[in-house]
Design a protein around this motif. Structure first.
Motif, short mmCIF file in Angstrom:
data_model
loop_
_atom_site.label_atom_id
_atom_site.label_comp_id
_atom_site.label_asym_id
_atom_site.label_seq_id
_atom_site.Cartn_x
_atom_site.Cartn_y
_atom_site.Cartn_z
N PRO B 42 0.83 -1.22 0.00
CA PRO B 42 0.00 0.00 0.00
C PRO B 42 0.86 1.26 0.00
CG PRO B 42 0.00 -1.04 2.16
CD PRO B 42 0.73 -1.97 1.25
N LEU B 43 0.42 2.26 -0.78
CA LEU B 43 1.17 3.51 -0.89
C LEU B 43 0.59 4.64 -0.03
CD1 LEU B 43 1.84 3.49 -4.74
CD2 LEU B 43 3.44 2.96 -2.90
N ASP B 44 -0.68 4.52 0.32
CA ASP B 44 -1.34 5.61 1.04
C ASP B 44 -1.46 5.37 2.53
OD1 ASP B 44 -3.53 5.96 -1.81
OD2 ASP B 44 -1.67 7.01 -1.35
N VAL B 45 -1.47 4.10 2.92
CA VAL B 45 -1.62 3.78 4.35
C VAL B 45 -0.56 2.74 4.71
CG1 VAL B 45 -4.09 4.29 4.43
CG2 VAL B 45 -3.31 1.98 3.87
N SER B 46 -0.34 2.58 6.00
CA SER B 46 0.59 1.52 6.43
C SER B 46 -0.09 0.18 6.34
CB SER B 46 1.02 1.76 7.88
OG SER B 46 1.66 2.99 8.01
N ALA B 47 0.70 -0.83 6.02
CA ALA B 47 0.15 -2.18 5.98
C ALA B 47 -0.11 -2.66 7.40
CB ALA B 47 1.14 -3.12 5.29
N PRO B 48 -1.22 -3.38 7.60
CA PRO B 48 -1.49 -3.89 8.95
C PRO B 48 -0.40 -4.87 9.37
CG PRO B 48 -3.03 -4.81 7.35
CD PRO B 48 -2.24 -3.78 6.63
N PRO B 49 -0.10 -4.95 10.67
CA PRO B 49 0.97 -5.85 11.11
C PRO B 49 0.55 -7.30 10.98
CG PRO B 49 -0.12 -4.90 13.00
CD PRO B 49 -0.70 -4.23 11.80
N VAL B 50 1.55 -8.15 10.97
CA VAL B 50 1.27 -9.58 10.85
C VAL B 50 0.72 -10.09 12.18
CG1 VAL B 50 3.63 -10.25 11.54
CG2 VAL B 50 2.28 -11.79 10.13
N PRO B 51 -0.28 -10.96 12.18
CA PRO B 51 -0.79 -11.51 13.44
C PRO B 51 0.31 -12.27 14.18
CG PRO B 51 -2.26 -12.05 11.62
CD PRO B 51 -1.04 -11.44 11.01
N ALA B 52 0.26 -12.20 15.50
CA ALA B 52 1.31 -12.83 16.31
C ALA B 52 1.37 -14.35 16.12
CB ALA B 52 1.08 -12.51 17.79
N THR B 53 0.25 -14.93 15.71
CA THR B 53 0.20 -16.40 15.56
C THR B 53 0.55 -16.85 14.14
OG1 THR B 53 -2.14 -16.18 15.08
CG2 THR B 53 -1.52 -16.69 17.37
N ALA B 54 0.89 -15.90 13.29
CA ALA B 54 1.17 -16.29 11.90
C ALA B 54 2.38 -17.20 11.85
CB ALA B 54 1.42 -15.03 11.06
N GLN B 55 2.24 -18.29 11.13
CA GLN B 55 3.31 -19.29 11.07
C GLN B 55 3.24 -20.03 9.74
OE1 GLN B 55 4.24 -21.59 14.70
NE2 GLN B 55 3.81 -23.39 13.46
N VAL B 56 4.39 -20.27 9.19
CA VAL B 56 4.49 -20.98 7.91
C VAL B 56 5.53 -22.07 8.08
CG1 VAL B 56 5.48 -20.66 5.59
CG2 VAL B 56 3.69 -19.15 6.38
N GLU B 57 5.38 -23.15 7.32
CA GLU B 57 6.30 -24.28 7.45
C GLU B 57 7.05 -24.53 6.14
OE1 GLU B 57 4.91 -27.83 9.82
OE2 GLU B 57 5.20 -28.76 7.86
N ILE B 58 8.35 -24.73 6.24
CA ILE B 58 9.17 -25.19 5.10
C ILE B 58 9.88 -26.44 5.59
CG2 ILE B 58 11.04 -24.66 3.49
CD1 ILE B 58 10.40 -21.71 3.79
N ALA B 59 9.38 -27.59 5.19
CA ALA B 59 9.90 -28.85 5.71
C ALA B 59 10.99 -29.42 4.80
CB ALA B 59 8.77 -29.86 5.85
N GLN B 60 11.80 -30.32 5.40
CA GLN B 60 12.76 -31.09 4.59
C GLN B 60 12.27 -32.53 4.53
OE1 GLN B 60 15.67 -29.94 7.58
NE2 GLN B 60 14.05 -28.40 7.40
N GLN B 61 12.12 -33.02 3.32
CA GLN B 61 11.66 -34.39 3.15
C GLN B 61 12.16 -34.93 1.82
OE1 GLN B 61 7.57 -35.08 4.05
NE2 GLN B 61 7.99 -37.26 4.27
#
Lengths: 301, 209
Positions: B42-61
């Motif tokens: 966004p150029l006009d407003v600040s982007a909302p912060p990321v939720p504290a529980t946000a989590q992503v997984e990159i596994a090795q398999q």
């Protein structure tokens, strides 16, 4: 001449900056890597004979089954224990058939992070050769060191040295060799790769001669240099390449080169076409050129 | 009157106008491009912060990373579980986040928070062919194109900097405006460089360097 003590020192130097760390137990069988390969080849002058009219050519078939278990001892220090069984058959000259079983330990140190970081490897192994011709049976020990680096993500270069010793039942088949090699592997794309190797081997080799030619050599008909040298070396009638054929041990320098083109059928199976040649010159400048073509299939389980 | 109007005003403020943005990415050969990252900053407003529980997984398999390209908003926690049967040495030399997870055993699951926007290229120092790209963006409005080269983002109306990135292509950036309840569509062509990843080889290579 570098001895086994030097290898132990080198292995220690590789491990110096790192220390082994306790790691949770991993199922032994789960981390075992198994590969199987089969190769069919045609070898010109498989008998390694100097006198061209009597040279023997033959088809060879080889089956190998190998297993290896890697273990990360410390960051950038990888230990691999491997074992292999290998069977070789000749189509016509089956007295040269043999079966080998052995193991090898290697230590690899990577200097840095990423695929372009150089890797130094030292390895040592032992195997037992069970040959159709009993005189060739015995234990083989070998050690090697290799320095490898990817100069590009798809181009890997390596320089190595190897020491090899075979203690056979008959002194004719005793081998003590050292070699230096340069290898290059180019991954053309995600399926095709091209490899090349050039090396110089020095030490003992086993050559063969038909009895009429050998008799001339040791009888002096080919000159005193030939007579004096061949009568000073171990030799015996083995019949490996025909009735009355002789096998004899000589000191030699060998220039070897090979080129292979591999195609990945899947991420576990590859087919490789390989051609190679060896130009052998013994201590009295007698030559034994050989060349070969081979097709192999390798599968990783 | 006032107590009745207040909840209505509050509800109106919470439900921001939304617009749908879709994109179609193709290569110069006309083929759909998967794994392209599309983000709207966004150029006009600040982007909302990321939720504290946000989590992503990159596994090795299977001696590979589970995803080749992953997109997260800055501040997201990324977990790296080892679902493999062998050890790994996960690392990155990228400026936004340099890290190493050596002697990484099967069953282990380390996590890191990626709070600086940028590209983080992740590898395994034992298995050189393993590579994964983690794109950290300063906005919650992003997508990754699918096998058909398509991606869709739903974001509030307003002005944005559209950024398109692919591991083998140059970044495209341009300003766009999304309007209320209006679907926008962008078609982009990427010139892709040849894929020069380290190839996984058979035999001894599968056990180490």
């Amino acid at each position: 001449m570098i001895s086994s003590r030097h290898f132990l020192l080198l292995a220690g130097l590789l491990a110096l900056p790192a220390r082994a760390q306790e790691t949770p137990a991993v199922s032994w069988i789960e981390s075992l890597h198994l590969t199987a390969s089969g190769t069919a080849s045609w070898v010109n002058n498989i008998s390694r004979t100097s006198y061209e009219p009597t040279r023997k050519d033959d088809a060879t078939y080889e089956l190998s089954l190998g297993g290896s278990k890697p273990r990360q001892l410390a960051p950038n220090l990888l230990f691999v224990a491997s074992g292999e069984v290998n069977a070789l058959w000749l189509q016509e000259y089956d007295l040269a058939d043999n079966f080998k079983a052995g193991g090898k330990l290697s230590l690899q140190r990577k200097f840095g992070l990423g695929p372009l970081a150089p890797v130094l490897q030292v390895n040592a192994g032992a195997s037992y050769k069970s040959a159709r011709y009993e005189g060739d049976q015995g234990w083989t020990t070998e050690a090697g060191v290799q320095f490898a680096k990817r100069v590009l993500p798809n181009l890997r270069l390596a320089a190595g040295a190897r020491w090899f010793e075979h203690n056979a039942q008959s002194a004719v088949f005793d081998l003590n060799q050292h070699s230096y090699s340069l290898d290059a592997t180019w991954d053309i794309n995600d399926r095709w790769s091209l490899s090349g190797s050039a090396s110089r081997l020095s030490g003992n080799i086993v050559a063969n001669a038909a009895w009429p030619v050998w008799a001339l050599a040791i009888g002096g008909a080919l000159g005193p240099v030939v007579q004096n040298y061949y009568t000073s070396r171990p030799w015996t009638v083995t019949h490996i390449y025909g009735p009355g054929w002789v096998s004899y041990n000589v000191e030699a320098d060998v220039d070897l080169w090979s080129v292979s083109l591999a195609y990945a059928v899947s991420d576990r199976t590859a087919v490789e076409l390989r051609t190679g040649a060896a130009y052998v010159v013994n201590a009295i400048d007698i030559t034994y050129p050989t060349d070969s073509w081979g097709l192999s299939l390798t599968h990783r389980f | 009157m006032k107590p009745a109007i207040l909840p209505l005003l509050l509800a109106t403020a919470l439900v921001a106008p939304a617009a749908e943005f879709s994109c179609a990415i193709t290569s110069s050969k006309g083929e759909p491009v998967a794994d392209a990252v599309v983000s709207l900053v966004p150029l006009d407003v600040s982007a909302p912060p990321v939720p504290a529980t946000a989590q992503v997984e990159i596994a090795q398999q299977g001696q590979e990373f589970s995803t080749y390209v992953t997109v997260v908003q800055a501040g997201t926690k990324v977990v790296f579980p080892n679902h493999d049967t062998v050890q790994h040495h996960v690392y990155s030399l990228s400026k936004p986040k340099k890290f190493e997870l050596p002697l990484y055993n099967p069953g282990q699951a380390e996590s890191l928070v990626f709070d600086i926007a940028g590209l983080v290229t992740i590898g395994c120092n034992i298995h050189d062919w393993m590579i994964s790209h983690l794109v950290v963006v300063p906005t919650p409005w992003f997508a990754k194109t699918d096998a058909q080269g398509a991606g869709t983002i739903t974001a509030p109306a307003g002005r944005y900097r559209l950024e398109i990135w692919h591991p083998r292509g140059a970044t495209i950036a341009k300003e766009i405006t999304l309007k209320d309840d209006t679907a926008s569509r962008e078609t982009s062509v990427l010139t892709l460089k040849p894929d020069r990843r380290v190839r996984r080889a058979l035999g001894a290579k599968s056990t180490g360097y």
